[in-house]
Scaffold this motif. Structure first.
Motif, PDB file in Angstrom:
ATOM      1  N   GLU A   1      34.813  43.309  45.108  1.00 30.97           N
ATOM      2  CA  GLU A   1      35.741  44.379  44.536  1.00 30.97           C
ATOM      3  C   GLU A   1      37.198  43.849  44.533  1.00 30.97           C
ATOM      4  OE1 GLU A   1      35.135  47.208  43.061  1.00 30.97           O
ATOM      5  OE2 GLU A   1      32.968  46.782  43.175  1.00 30.97           O
ATOM      6  N   GLN A   2      37.668  42.751  45.131  1.00 30.93           N
ATOM      7  CA  GLN A   2      38.878  42.364  45.359  1.00 30.93           C
ATOM      8  C   GLN A   2      38.993  40.989  45.133  1.00 30.93           C
ATOM      9  OE1 GLN A   2      41.400  44.240  48.479  1.00 30.93           O
ATOM     10  NE2 GLN A   2      39.859  45.693  48.940  1.00 30.93           N
ATOM     11  N   SER A   3      39.815  40.486  44.156  1.00 23.05           N
ATOM     12  CA  SER A   3      40.229  39.286  43.900  1.00 23.05           C
ATOM     13  C   SER A   3      41.669  39.061  43.190  1.00 23.05           C
ATOM     14  CB  SER A   3      39.258  38.377  43.363  1.00 23.05           C
ATOM     15  OG  SER A   3      38.945  38.567  42.114  1.00 23.05           O
ATOM     16  N   GLU A   4      42.558  38.453  43.022  1.00 25.08           N
ATOM     17  CA  GLU A   4      43.569  38.141  42.225  1.00 25.08           C
ATOM     18  C   GLU A   4      43.095  38.551  40.640  1.00 25.08           C
ATOM     19  OE1 GLU A   4      47.048  35.490  42.760  1.00 25.08           O
ATOM     20  OE2 GLU A   4      45.906  35.058  44.527  1.00 25.08           O
ATOM     21  N   ARG A   5      41.771  37.778  40.405  1.00 21.56           N
ATOM     22  CA  ARG A   5      41.481  37.740  39.039  1.00 21.56           C
ATOM     23  C   ARG A   5      40.952  39.347  38.642  1.00 21.56           C
ATOM     24  NH1 ARG A   5      35.942  34.913  36.584  1.00 21.56           N
ATOM     25  NH2 ARG A   5      34.880  35.633  38.715  1.00 21.56           N
TER      26      ARG A   5
ATOM     27  N   ILE B   1      42.820  41.761  35.629  1.00 21.60           N
ATOM     28  CA  ILE B   1      41.780  42.361  34.367  1.00 21.60           C
ATOM     29  C   ILE B   1      42.360  43.767  34.762  1.00 21.60           C
ATOM     30  CG2 ILE B   1      39.784  42.877  33.735  1.00 21.60           C
ATOM     31  CD1 ILE B   1      38.614  40.341  35.107  1.00 21.60           C
ATOM     32  N   GLU B   2      42.251  44.446  36.011  1.00 21.95           N
ATOM     33  CA  GLU B   2      42.860  45.756  36.057  1.00 21.95           C
ATOM     34  C   GLU B   2      43.975  46.088  35.236  1.00 21.95           C
ATOM     35  OE1 GLU B   2      40.905  48.334  37.148  1.00 21.95           O
ATOM     36  OE2 GLU B   2      39.626  47.620  38.825  1.00 21.95           O
ATOM     37  N   ASP B   3      45.005  45.092  35.668  1.00 19.37           N
ATOM     38  CA  ASP B   3      46.303  45.328  35.146  1.00 19.37           C
ATOM     39  C   ASP B   3      46.367  45.203  33.588  1.00 19.37           C
ATOM     40  OD1 ASP B   3      49.244  45.542  35.767  1.00 19.37           O
ATOM     41  OD2 ASP B   3      49.406  43.508  34.821  1.00 19.37           O
ATOM     42  N   ASN B   4      45.589  44.224  33.100  1.00 22.26           N
ATOM     43  CA  ASN B   4      45.358  44.416  31.607  1.00 22.26           C
ATOM     44  C   ASN B   4      44.857  45.427  31.102  1.00 22.26           C
ATOM     45  OD1 ASN B   4      46.287  41.714  29.991  1.00 22.26           O
ATOM     46  ND2 ASN B   4      45.747  40.884  32.096  1.00 22.26           N
TER      47      ASN B   4
ATOM     48  N   SER C   1      46.663  51.377  39.648  1.00 19.56           N
ATOM     49  CA  SER C   1      46.885  51.461  40.789  1.00 19.56           C
ATOM     50  C   SER C   1      45.981  50.668  41.552  1.00 19.56           C
ATOM     51  CB  SER C   1      46.235  53.037  41.252  1.00 19.56           C
ATOM     52  OG  SER C   1      47.304  54.033  40.852  1.00 19.56           O
ATOM     53  N   SER C   2      44.693  50.231  40.996  1.00 19.92           N
ATOM     54  CA  SER C   2      43.542  49.345  41.381  1.00 19.92           C
ATOM     55  C   SER C   2      44.261  47.888  41.613  1.00 19.92           C
ATOM     56  CB  SER C   2      42.531  49.545  40.823  1.00 19.92           C
ATOM     57  OG  SER C   2      41.598  48.597  41.050  1.00 19.92           O
ATOM     58  N   ALA C   3      45.005  47.661  40.339  1.00 20.66           N
ATOM     59  CA  ALA C   3      45.673  46.364  40.450  1.00 20.66           C
ATOM     60  C   ALA C   3      46.549  46.296  41.559  1.00 20.66           C
ATOM     61  CB  ALA C   3      45.848  46.135  38.978  1.00 20.66           C
TER      62      ALA C   3
END
Length: 170
Positions: free
Chosen positions: A117-121, A125-128, A147-149
């Motif tokens: 559930e957590q990686s920079e990748r 993707i969440e940000d995009n 928020s997730s990003a």
């Protein structure tokens, strides 16, 4: 006329892809997938900027991954995530909101299979996705993804990193 490095790279990638396509019976589809991704990246480069050809490479890459590789393998999910993310970025560039969201959602699903559930990748993707949903005026979805990003960035790269420090000011 002297060929620049992009032309040389593209020529080599296309040549290798032709060789692999001629020998279909002995093709290593992972090599074909990597070649398509490299060709797509070369077409995508700002100096070349052939977005439609790049997108075509990523779509073909996705189709080969889905039809030729074992869908249960982590590496397959990793390749799919990268291909969907790359195509999502191009669709975003072309302002195709529906398709870009679809590709980013698939990239996110595949990345979570590989990375948890957590990686920079996943944060990227969440940000995009947050940006695309905001452009579609779907603000609840947008806020959820942003928020997730932010939460993931904060946990993976820290609160003082430029990405998270700028995000906390808004």
């Amino acid at each position: 006329e002297k060929l620049d490095e992009h032309d040389i790279a593209l020529e080599k990638y296309l040549s290798a892809l032709r060789i692999y396509k001629l020998n279909k019976s002995s093709s290593d589809f992972r090599v074909v997938i990597m070649l398509l991704h490299s060709i797509g990246k070369t077409y995508e480069d700002d100096k070349v900027n052939l977005v439609d050809l790049s997108l075509k490479c990523y779509i073909e890459e996705i189709n080969i991954i889905q039809s030729k590789l074992d869908q249960g393998e982590s590496e397959t999910a990793n390749l799919l995530s990268d291909a969907y993310f790359s195509s999502g970025l191009l669709l975003k560039k072309k302002a195709d909101l529906e398709a870009s969201v679809e590709h980013f959602e698939k990239a996110l699903e595949m990345a979570k299979q590989c990375d948890g559930e957590q990686s920079e990748r996943i944060a990227t993707i969440e940000d995009n996705l947050g940006m695309q949903y905001a452009l579609r005026h779907e603000l609840i979805q947008s806020k959820t993804h942003f928020s997730s990003a932010y939460r993931i960035y904060e946990q993976t790269i820290g609160r003082d990193h430029i990405v998270t420090s700028e995000g906390s000011e808004t």
